[in-house]
Design a protein around this motif. Sequence first.
Motif, PDB file in Angstrom:
ATOM      1  N   VAL A   1       0.853  -1.180   0.000  1.00 58.76           N
ATOM      2  CA  VAL A   1       0.000   0.000   0.000  1.00 58.76           C
ATOM      3  C   VAL A   1       0.895   1.237   0.000  1.00 58.76           C
ATOM      4  O   VAL A   1       1.924   1.275   0.679  1.00 58.76           O
ATOM      5  N   ALA A   2       0.520   2.245  -0.792  1.00 64.20           N
ATOM      6  CA  ALA A   2       1.267   3.504  -0.876  1.00 64.20           C
ATOM      7  C   ALA A   2       0.520   4.569  -0.071  1.00 64.20           C
ATOM      8  O   ALA A   2      -0.632   4.884  -0.366  1.00 64.20           O
ATOM      9  N   LEU A   3       1.177   5.114   0.930  1.00 68.48           N
ATOM     10  CA  LEU A   3       0.564   6.100   1.816  1.00 68.48           C
ATOM     11  C   LEU A   3       1.084   7.498   1.486  1.00 68.48           C
ATOM     12  O   LEU A   3       2.285   7.699   1.281  1.00 68.48           O
ATOM     13  N   SER A   4       0.175   8.459   1.441  1.00 69.47           N
ATOM     14  CA  SER A   4       0.568   9.851   1.192  1.00 69.47           C
ATOM     15  C   SER A   4       1.364  10.371   2.386  1.00 69.47           C
ATOM     16  O   SER A   4       1.157   9.957   3.539  1.00 69.47           O
ATOM     17  N   THR A   5       2.277  11.311   2.125  1.00 73.69           N
ATOM     18  CA  THR A   5       3.094  11.888   3.183  1.00 73.69           C
ATOM     19  C   THR A   5       2.697  13.352   3.408  1.00 73.69           C
ATOM     20  O   THR A   5       2.166  14.004   2.515  1.00 73.69           O
ATOM     21  N   VAL A   6       2.943  13.855   4.611  1.00 70.24           N
ATOM     22  CA  VAL A   6       2.501  15.205   4.984  1.00 70.24           C
ATOM     23  C   VAL A   6       3.234  16.281   4.191  1.00 70.24           C
ATOM     24  O   VAL A   6       2.722  17.384   3.995  1.00 70.24           O
ATOM     25  N   ASP A   7       4.451  15.957   3.714  1.00 67.04           N
ATOM     26  CA  ASP A   7       5.213  16.961   2.963  1.00 67.04           C
ATOM     27  C   ASP A   7       4.986  16.863   1.455  1.00 67.04           C
ATOM     28  O   ASP A   7       5.699  17.491   0.676  1.00 67.04           O
ATOM     29  N   GLN A   8       3.987  16.047   1.058  1.00 68.62           N
ATOM     30  CA  GLN A   8       3.655  15.855  -0.350  1.00 68.62           C
ATOM     31  C   GLN A   8       4.826  15.279  -1.151  1.00 68.62           C
ATOM     32  O   GLN A   8       4.932  15.467  -2.361  1.00 68.62           O
ATOM     33  N   GLY A   9       5.732  14.581  -0.449  1.00 67.41           N
ATOM     34  CA  GLY A   9       6.871  13.951  -1.107  1.00 67.41           C
ATOM     35  C   GLY A   9       6.490  12.580  -1.648  1.00 67.41           C
ATOM     36  O   GLY A   9       5.294  12.270  -1.812  1.00 67.41           O
ATOM     37  N   PRO A  10       7.480  11.755  -1.950  1.00 70.21           N
ATOM     38  CA  PRO A  10       7.203  10.408  -2.450  1.00 70.21           C
ATOM     39  C   PRO A  10       6.339   9.636  -1.453  1.00 70.21           C
ATOM     40  O   PRO A  10       6.463   9.829  -0.239  1.00 70.21           O
ATOM     41  N   PRO A  11       5.452   8.776  -1.922  1.00 72.78           N
ATOM     42  CA  PRO A  11       4.605   8.016  -1.003  1.00 72.78           C
ATOM     43  C   PRO A  11       5.434   7.069  -0.147  1.00 72.78           C
ATOM     44  O   PRO A  11       6.515   6.619  -0.550  1.00 72.78           O
TER      45      PRO A  11
END
Length: 257
Positions: A168-178
């Motif tokens: 599963v690919a989770l979004s990161t708070v800094d909008q960087g790579p998942p």
Amino acid sequence: KVKITTLRYQGGPPPPHAAVTDPTPTEEYQMYQAQRQALMEQKERSLEEKKAAEAASETKKSAFAKFASVAKKVQHVVDKTATNLHAAGEDKVRAIAHDQNQKRFEKEFNEQFCAGDELITDYSCSVMSSGLKVHGHLQITNRNLLFTSDALKEVIPLSTVASIQRSVALSTVDQGPPFIMPIPAPHVVCDTLQVFTTGSQVFQFMEFTSTVGKVGEAMTVTIKGTPVDRAYNFLDHAWRAATPVPLPGVQYAELKV
């Protein structure tokens, strides 16, 4: 074109999942076609038997009964025609998609094609390279896992694949790579596949789509799962057919309970 710049892992790769026991999506469709044909033939036989029985008692039937019998025959013809048109439409789309995929395979991976690789399936997807998502096509053959895009080209021999992890690919708070991780529990929805090789590389594929899959979802009820589920099904079958799994000589990481 350049190769994919992947993450690298240390230690042993995660142990493979249990083998997929469901038939491949292609096999599912073939079984659906065979069942549909058998059902139509059964209806034809039943109709012929009724016609023979009705012919023996034709003079005794009322006008209404004769009308009802004709109506059933007409409905059967309409149903058969609709079914055949439906099947022909889906078969045509599948044939066009297969032709496009085969041409892409022969153009982009002519060396593998000339060496005898047979294309199994093609999915539009993205791969992580240098921390960025790059859109392209993932192709699975009987020997290799292939990826091509405008800038990237990669050949991954199935014999070098140590593990395939549903992830599963989770979004990161800094909008960087998942942040990508193996699914933590069976009820978590998989949206990414991670392929661990004996060369300590981790290939990460996501955002799967397929023309054939979209048509199948719209036109039949036989297509199971999401595009990533179906891609994993194809890949697992091809991988285990190409090489022993778990891969001999590989020291797999121990699962923590």
